[in-house]
Design a protein around this motif. Sequence first.
Motif, PDB file in Angstrom:
ATOM      1  N   PRO A 135      15.871   9.697   5.275  1.00 24.11           N
ATOM      2  CA  PRO A 135      15.269  10.300   6.475  1.00 24.11           C
ATOM      3  C   PRO A 135      16.165  10.092   7.697  1.00 24.11           C
ATOM      4  CG  PRO A 135      13.691   8.912   5.290  1.00 24.11           C
ATOM      5  CD  PRO A 135      15.046   8.631   4.713  1.00 24.11           C
ATOM      6  N   PRO A 136      15.886  10.807   8.797  1.00 23.09           N
ATOM      7  CA  PRO A 136      16.679  10.624  10.025  1.00 23.09           C
ATOM      8  C   PRO A 136      16.673   9.172  10.480  1.00 23.09           C
ATOM      9  CG  PRO A 136      15.273  12.563  10.203  1.00 23.09           C
ATOM     10  CD  PRO A 136      14.864  11.859   8.940  1.00 23.09           C
ATOM     11  N   LEU A 137      17.810   8.721  10.939  1.00 24.29           N
ATOM     12  CA  LEU A 137      17.944   7.341  11.421  1.00 24.29           C
ATOM     13  C   LEU A 137      17.597   7.275  12.905  1.00 24.29           C
ATOM     14  CD1 LEU A 137      21.299   6.444   9.650  1.00 24.29           C
ATOM     15  CD2 LEU A 137      19.029   5.624   9.045  1.00 24.29           C
ATOM     16  N   PRO A 160       7.605   4.343   1.118  1.00 17.92           N
ATOM     17  CA  PRO A 160       6.220   4.857   1.071  1.00 17.92           C
ATOM     18  C   PRO A 160       5.281   4.041   0.186  1.00 17.92           C
ATOM     19  CG  PRO A 160       7.833   6.623   0.737  1.00 17.92           C
ATOM     20  CD  PRO A 160       8.574   5.334   0.604  1.00 17.92           C
ATOM     21  N   SER A 161       5.817   3.183  -0.666  1.00 20.05           N
ATOM     22  CA  SER A 161       4.963   2.361  -1.524  1.00 20.05           C
ATOM     23  C   SER A 161       4.427   1.170  -0.741  1.00 20.05           C
ATOM     24  CB  SER A 161       5.744   1.882  -2.741  1.00 20.05           C
ATOM     25  OG  SER A 161       6.695   0.903  -2.356  1.00 20.05           O
ATOM     26  N   TRP A 185       9.828   4.301   7.832  1.00 17.85           N
ATOM     27  CA  TRP A 185       9.745   5.355   6.812  1.00 17.85           C
ATOM     28  C   TRP A 185       8.505   5.224   5.918  1.00 17.85           C
ATOM     29  CZ3 TRP A 185      15.546   4.556   5.188  1.00 17.85           C
ATOM     30  CH2 TRP A 185      16.367   5.092   6.203  1.00 17.85           C
ATOM     31  N   SER A 186       7.655   4.238   6.189  1.00 16.70           N
ATOM     32  CA  SER A 186       6.486   3.998   5.340  1.00 16.70           C
ATOM     33  C   SER A 186       5.274   4.747   5.879  1.00 16.70           C
ATOM     34  CB  SER A 186       6.175   2.500   5.290  1.00 16.70           C
ATOM     35  OG  SER A 186       5.592   2.074   6.511  1.00 16.70           O
ATOM     36  N   ASN A 187       4.168   4.654   5.146  1.00 19.83           N
ATOM     37  CA  ASN A 187       2.913   5.233   5.610  1.00 19.83           C
ATOM     38  C   ASN A 187       2.225   4.345   6.647  1.00 19.83           C
ATOM     39  OD1 ASN A 187       3.219   7.393   3.785  1.00 19.83           O
ATOM     40  ND2 ASN A 187       2.344   6.165   2.123  1.00 19.83           N
ATOM     41  N   ARG A 188       2.838   3.212   6.954  1.00 20.41           N
ATOM     42  CA  ARG A 188       2.278   2.269   7.927  1.00 20.41           C
ATOM     43  C   ARG A 188       2.962   2.377   9.292  1.00 20.41           C
ATOM     44  NH1 ARG A 188      -0.424  -2.284   5.881  1.00 20.41           N
ATOM     45  NH2 ARG A 188      -0.837  -2.160   3.649  1.00 20.41           N
ATOM     46  N   VAL A 275      -1.789  -6.018   4.992  1.00 19.75           N
ATOM     47  CA  VAL A 275      -0.423  -6.188   5.504  1.00 19.75           C
ATOM     48  C   VAL A 275       0.580  -5.968   4.378  1.00 19.75           C
ATOM     49  CG1 VAL A 275       1.230  -7.875   6.431  1.00 19.75           C
ATOM     50  CG2 VAL A 275      -1.094  -7.794   7.323  1.00 19.75           C
ATOM     51  N   ARG A 276       1.662  -5.276   4.704  1.00 23.38           N
ATOM     52  CA  ARG A 276       2.783  -5.208   3.765  1.00 23.38           C
ATOM     53  C   ARG A 276       3.813  -6.255   4.180  1.00 23.38           C
ATOM     54  NH1 ARG A 276       6.727  -0.140   2.438  1.00 23.38           N
ATOM     55  NH2 ARG A 276       7.523  -0.931   0.455  1.00 23.38           N
TER      56      ARG A 276
END
Length: 453
Positions: A135-137, A160-161, A185-188, A275-276
Motif C-alpha cells: 500500500p502507499p507509504l 489485515p489479520s 495497513w490493518s483493519n484497526r 488489542v493486537r
Amino acid sequence: MSHRRGRILLVDDDALQRQLLGGFLSAHVYEVQEAAAAEEALSLVRESAPHAILLDVRLPGRSGLEILPELRALLPDVPIILITAYGEVRQAVAAMKAGATDYLTKPLDLDELLTALADALSRGDVLNSGGLAVPPLPPGFICASLALRRVLEIAAAVAPSEVPVLITGESGTGKEWIARLVHLWSNRTAGPFLAINCAAVPEALLESELFGHVKGAFTGAVRTRAGVFQSADGGTLFLDEVAELPLHLQVKILRAIETGEILPVGADIPKKVNVRVVAATNRDLPEMVQEGRFRVDLFYRLNVVELHVPPLRERVEEILPLARQFAWEIARQNVRFSPRAEECLLTYHWPGNVRELRNAIHRACLLCRGDVILPEHLPPAVQSATAGDESRKPEGRLSQLEQAAILAALAECGGNRTRAAEKLGISRRALIYKLRAMEAQGITVPSPGEKPN
C-alpha cells in the motif's frame, strides 16, 4: 520508447524554461510532456499518468501549491518535485506537508535535478518491482532497497489479520516504523497505536504501566489508572524491547494475548481488552529461550509472523535519500552533500543504523554554515570511513575489487547502467551511488553507451 527512462510532466509557465529543461531531460533519455498552466497539467494527468512531475510553484491562475493536493489525490504514488524560487522556504515546507516528494530551488542545479529525478524514480521502481502489493507509504518513509521492500511486502500481507507480529533487527533499524505500518495497513487503523518500551520502565512500575491499577493497590495509588492494554483497546499495542520483560510479567502478557483479558494491579475481576500485540527486540530470543530467560510459550505466541528489518549497511541505496530527508527535516532548507561527504556516508558501516545516521546529519546541519555539507561536518568516525583511509585498509582492498567488478560489468553491458546493475545483483540506484563514489576518487567512469577502455 522502451529505452526511455520514464515520462516526465514539466509544468512551468515560462516557455523558455520549459524549452531548456525539456531539451536537457530529453538529452538524458527522458520523455518529456509540457504544460504551461495548472488546468493543462491536470488534464494531461487524467489522460495518462506520468512517471514523475516537475511542478513550478508560480503558475498563472492556480499555483503549483494549490493543485498539489489534487495531483496527489489523482496520482498517490507518482513523485512530484516542486520548483521554488530561492528563499521560499515556507512554500517548500507547505509543499512537503501537502505531499511533494522533493523540492528544488531556482536557479536550478541540473546535476541536482537529475539526482532528484533518479532518486524519485528509483524509489518507484523498488515499490513496483514485482512481488506482493505494498500500500502507499506515509510521507517521509523511504524504501529504496529490495531488502526493505521484502519486509514491507510481508507486513502488508499480514496487516489485515489479527495475529501477533514479532519485529526483529539491530537497534536503530526502524522497527517502530514497521510496527506503525502494520497498524496503518490493518483493519484497526481507526483505533489507537500505543508504544511502550519495556526496558525504559522500572520493573516495579512496569506491571501497572501495562495493565493499570485500582485505587489503593499500592502506596501512592490515589486513583484507578488504566494501563496501555486498556488504553490501546480497539487498536494496536507495540511492545518494544520485549526481551527485557521479567518472567513473571511474561506470563501475564501471554494470558492477555490468549484470552483477551487483563488483571489490573490490586483488582479482583479481570477486564476484557481487544488489542493486537506487535512486539520488537534486538536480542536473540531463541537463545534466551534456551537459557530460560524468555518463556517458550510466549515466544511462539508472539512469533506467529516474524519481520526482520535489515541493518542499514544492507540497504545502501537508502543512505543518501535518508540523509537528504533528515537534512531537510532538521535544516528546513535545501542542503546538499559534497561528493566527498556522500562517499563518507556510503562507505561507513553504520553500526547504529538509521538512528546513528540521523544523529550524524543533525550534527552536520549544526556545523554547516551554508547549504553544502562537507566531510568535516560529519562525525570523525564517518569522515575516516572513505576507501582511501589508511586506517581501513581491508575495506580499501575490498573497494578496489568492487570497482573492478563494476567496470567489468559496464564493459560487458556497453556502459548500460540498468543491465550492469542487474548483472551485479544490485539496484540501479546503488550502482549510480557507487559510480559517484568512484568518480570522487578520481576514477574515470564511462558514460552511458560508452564502453570502458
